[in-house]
Write an enzyme that holds these catalytic residues in place. Structure first.
Site, short mmCIF file in Angstrom:
data_model
loop_
_atom_site.label_atom_id
_atom_site.label_comp_id
_atom_site.label_asym_id
_atom_site.label_seq_id
_atom_site.Cartn_x
_atom_site.Cartn_y
_atom_site.Cartn_z
N HIS A 99 0.75 -1.01 0.41
CA HIS A 99 0.41 0.07 -0.10
C HIS A 99 0.83 1.21 0.49
O HIS A 99 0.72 2.40 -0.74
CB HIS A 99 -1.11 0.28 1.42
CG HIS A 99 -1.93 0.99 1.09
ND1 HIS A 99 -1.80 2.27 2.24
CD2 HIS A 99 -3.35 1.35 0.49
CE1 HIS A 99 -2.47 2.99 2.01
NE2 HIS A 99 -3.40 2.50 1.19
N ASP A 107 -6.14 1.72 -1.77
CA ASP A 107 -6.76 1.90 -0.70
C ASP A 107 -7.53 0.20 -0.60
O ASP A 107 -7.21 -0.24 -0.30
CB ASP A 107 -7.88 2.88 -0.18
CG ASP A 107 -7.06 4.12 -0.17
OD1 ASP A 107 -5.65 3.96 0.16
OD2 ASP A 107 -7.66 4.92 0.56
#
Length: 122
Positions: free
Chosen positions: A47, A89
């Protein structure tokens, strides 16, 4: 933004994001260094790398369009920057959900001082 990311995390893991993931391992939370401790921490590493590839907007504060449909997270922006942040996300929330069974409470509130190995490259 981080609030929306937290909603995605809850949707996929059933865990409250701030308590469970804000200071987990070497990469979940603000910043990161060293080697990922486990699969959950690796989701956060990936991420961080994804956010690093998003140019031209502030991924932690960008507000994007998202919805939850039949258990899936749907990113709905036409704006390329906002959509890219949402997809970062979304992918992380899905990854965290796929690894929720190996979540290790020993890595909650983990001190970054334990993350001294050489950092991986994205």
């Amino acid at each position: 933004n981080l609030f929306q990311f937290g909603e995605m995390i809850f949707e996929k893991t059933g865990k409250e994001a701030v308590h469970s993931y804000a200071i987990y391992g070497c990469y979940c939370g603000w910043g990161g260094q060293g080697r990922a401790m486990d699969a959950t921490d690796r989701c956060c590493f990936v991420h961080d790398c994804c956010y690093g590839r998003v140019n031209g907007c502030n991924p932690k504060m960008a507000t994007y369009s998202t919805s939850f449909q039949n258990g899936d997270i749907v990113c709905g922006d036409n704006d390329l920057c906002l959509r890219a942040v949402c997809e970062c996300d979304r992918a992380a929330a899905i990854c965290l959900g796929q690894n929720v069974n190996t979540y290790n409470k020993n890595y909650e509130h983990y001190s970054i001082s334990h993350c001294m190995e050489e950092s991986e490259q994205c």
